[in-house]
Motif scaffolding. Structure first.
Motif, short mmCIF file in Angstrom:
data_model
loop_
_atom_site.label_atom_id
_atom_site.label_comp_id
_atom_site.label_asym_id
_atom_site.label_seq_id
_atom_site.Cartn_x
_atom_site.Cartn_y
_atom_site.Cartn_z
N PHE A 246 -4.38 16.57 3.57
CA PHE A 246 -3.94 14.65 3.58
C PHE A 246 -5.67 14.45 4.25
O PHE A 246 -6.44 13.51 4.56
CB PHE A 246 -3.34 14.25 4.61
N LEU A 247 -6.35 15.47 5.13
CA LEU A 247 -7.35 15.31 5.68
C LEU A 247 -8.71 15.22 4.36
O LEU A 247 -9.34 14.31 5.67
CB LEU A 247 -8.50 16.52 6.27
N ILE A 248 -8.57 15.46 3.04
CA ILE A 248 -9.81 14.70 2.50
C ILE A 248 -9.83 12.98 2.19
O ILE A 248 -10.39 12.56 2.43
CB ILE A 248 -10.12 15.91 1.65
N GLY A 249 -8.81 12.74 2.80
CA GLY A 249 -7.88 11.54 1.89
C GLY A 249 -8.01 10.51 3.08
O GLY A 249 -8.78 9.80 3.04
N SER B 174 0.77 -1.31 -0.03
CA SER B 174 0.55 0.05 -0.20
C SER B 174 0.99 0.70 0.04
O SER B 174 0.84 2.66 -0.53
CB SER B 174 -1.18 -0.13 0.91
N ALA B 175 2.12 1.10 0.69
CA ALA B 175 3.15 2.61 0.24
C ALA B 175 3.18 2.65 -0.90
O ALA B 175 3.90 4.33 -1.09
CB ALA B 175 3.60 1.90 1.47
N GLN B 176 3.67 1.49 -1.89
CA GLN B 176 3.82 1.71 -3.10
C GLN B 176 3.01 3.13 -3.72
O GLN B 176 3.10 3.37 -5.11
CB GLN B 176 4.41 1.11 -4.03
N LEU B 177 2.16 2.97 -3.23
CA LEU B 177 0.59 3.61 -4.14
C LEU B 177 0.90 5.12 -3.38
O LEU B 177 0.46 5.85 -2.42
CB LEU B 177 -1.03 3.53 -3.67
N SER B 178 1.41 5.49 -4.44
CA SER B 178 2.49 6.99 -3.24
C SER B 178 1.98 8.24 -4.70
O SER B 178 2.46 8.19 -5.82
CB SER B 178 3.71 6.85 -3.13
N VAL B 179 1.83 9.56 -3.96
CA VAL B 179 1.02 10.45 -4.75
C VAL B 179 2.01 11.81 -4.46
O VAL B 179 1.43 12.08 -3.46
CB VAL B 179 -0.56 11.20 -5.03
N PRO B 180 3.02 12.59 -4.78
CA PRO B 180 2.79 13.85 -4.52
C PRO B 180 2.84 15.12 -3.87
O PRO B 180 1.41 15.32 -5.02
CB PRO B 180 4.46 14.27 -5.50
N VAL B 181 2.57 15.09 -2.76
CA VAL B 181 1.91 16.54 -3.20
C VAL B 181 3.13 17.37 -3.19
O VAL B 181 3.62 17.89 -2.04
CB VAL B 181 1.03 16.64 -0.97
N PRO B 182 2.20 18.99 -3.70
CA PRO B 182 3.18 20.25 -4.24
C PRO B 182 3.52 20.98 -2.94
O PRO B 182 2.33 20.60 -1.99
CB PRO B 182 2.46 21.06 -4.92
N GLY B 183 4.43 20.44 -2.89
CA GLY B 183 5.53 22.07 -1.42
C GLY B 183 5.23 20.64 0.07
O GLY B 183 5.44 21.63 0.74
N SER B 184 5.05 19.83 -0.30
CA SER B 184 5.67 18.66 1.22
C SER B 184 6.33 17.76 0.70
O SER B 184 5.65 16.86 -0.52
CB SER B 184 3.81 18.53 1.40
N PRO B 185 6.85 17.56 1.78
CA PRO B 185 8.19 16.01 1.32
C PRO B 185 7.51 15.09 1.95
O PRO B 185 7.69 13.84 1.44
CB PRO B 185 9.26 17.02 2.36
N VAL B 186 5.77 14.68 1.74
CA VAL B 186 5.53 13.76 2.32
C VAL B 186 4.18 13.57 1.66
O VAL B 186 3.55 14.66 1.14
CB VAL B 186 4.60 14.16 3.96
N PRO B 187 4.31 12.25 1.19
CA PRO B 187 2.81 12.20 -0.15
C PRO B 187 1.83 11.86 0.05
O PRO B 187 2.19 11.27 1.30
CB PRO B 187 3.78 10.94 -0.91
N VAL B 188 0.93 11.31 -0.34
CA VAL B 188 -0.17 10.68 -0.18
C VAL B 188 -0.31 9.23 -0.38
O VAL B 188 0.56 9.00 -1.56
CB VAL B 188 -1.72 10.86 -0.78
#
Length: 194
Positions: free
Chosen positions: A168-171, A39-53
């Motif tokens: 990340f709140l909506i996700g 599940s961690a491989q399902l990764s989408v970058p978040v602009p302006g954040s070093p933490v992806p969804v």
């Protein structure tokens, strides 16, 4: 096809419905760690954040709830240790314990234990209880992840909230909705009454 209901006892989690054995418990712990890694491989970058969804937060909460506190905690501990030792199991195939998002992994480990304990008390058997369980689990993840993000990047508290929580709140709401449908439905399918 049989429609016989499975007898459940108070204090059970979904994994307890499988025949008890050490092999079962080991397989569940390893399987939960593997599910989290995939599940961690399902990764989408978040602009302006070093933490992806990623899908790993959902997997961690689901693993904890389905396996119970002890097995859930062990499963996420295995995932964290394997990734810390260099296996590419973290988001996007990364590994190591020092990155900006490792605090979320630690938070997931703690959250898996907590939601597992709540599931033993029926926290996964109705839509509303499941919603509460998922919200509390997510809060634990953020309570470790955001401060770690601050410490590892030098961000201010408000910047860390903007980069490590708000996007990340909506996700998280969507993930909670999935759990709210899946977990109570699983209990109904195995014949749990009430």
């Amino acid at each position: 096809m049989s429609t016989a209901a499975v007898a459940t006892r108070p204090g059970e989690v979904l994994a307890d419905l499988l025949p008890a054995s050490r092999v079962r418990d080991i397989a569940l712990v390893v399987g939960g760690a593997a599910l989290t890694a995939i599940s961690a491989q399902l990764s989408v970058p978040v602009p302006g954040s070093p933490v992806p969804v990623t899908g790993q937060t959902f997997a961690a909460l689901l693993v904890g709830t389905a396996l119970g506190a002890r097995r859930g905690l062990l499963s996420l501990a295995l995932y964290a240790v394997v990734g810390s030792l260099g296996a590419p199991v973290f988001q996007g195939g990364t590994s190591g314990w020092g990155g900006a998002s490792f605090g979320y992994v630690v938070g997931m480990l703690l959250a898996a234990g907590m939601v597992g304990a709540l599931a033993r008390r029926g926290g996964d058997r109705s839509v509303l209880r499941t919603a509460g369980t998922m919200v509390l689990g997510s809060a634990v993840i953020y309570s470790v992840g955001v401060p770690w993000l601050m410490a590892s990047t030098g961000m201010s508290f408000s910047a860390a909230l903007s980069a490590g929580l708000v996007p990340f709140l909506i996700g998280d709401a969507l993930k909670a909705a999935l759990a709210m449908g899946a977990l109570p439905t699983a209990w109904k399918l195995v014949g749990r009454k009430g």
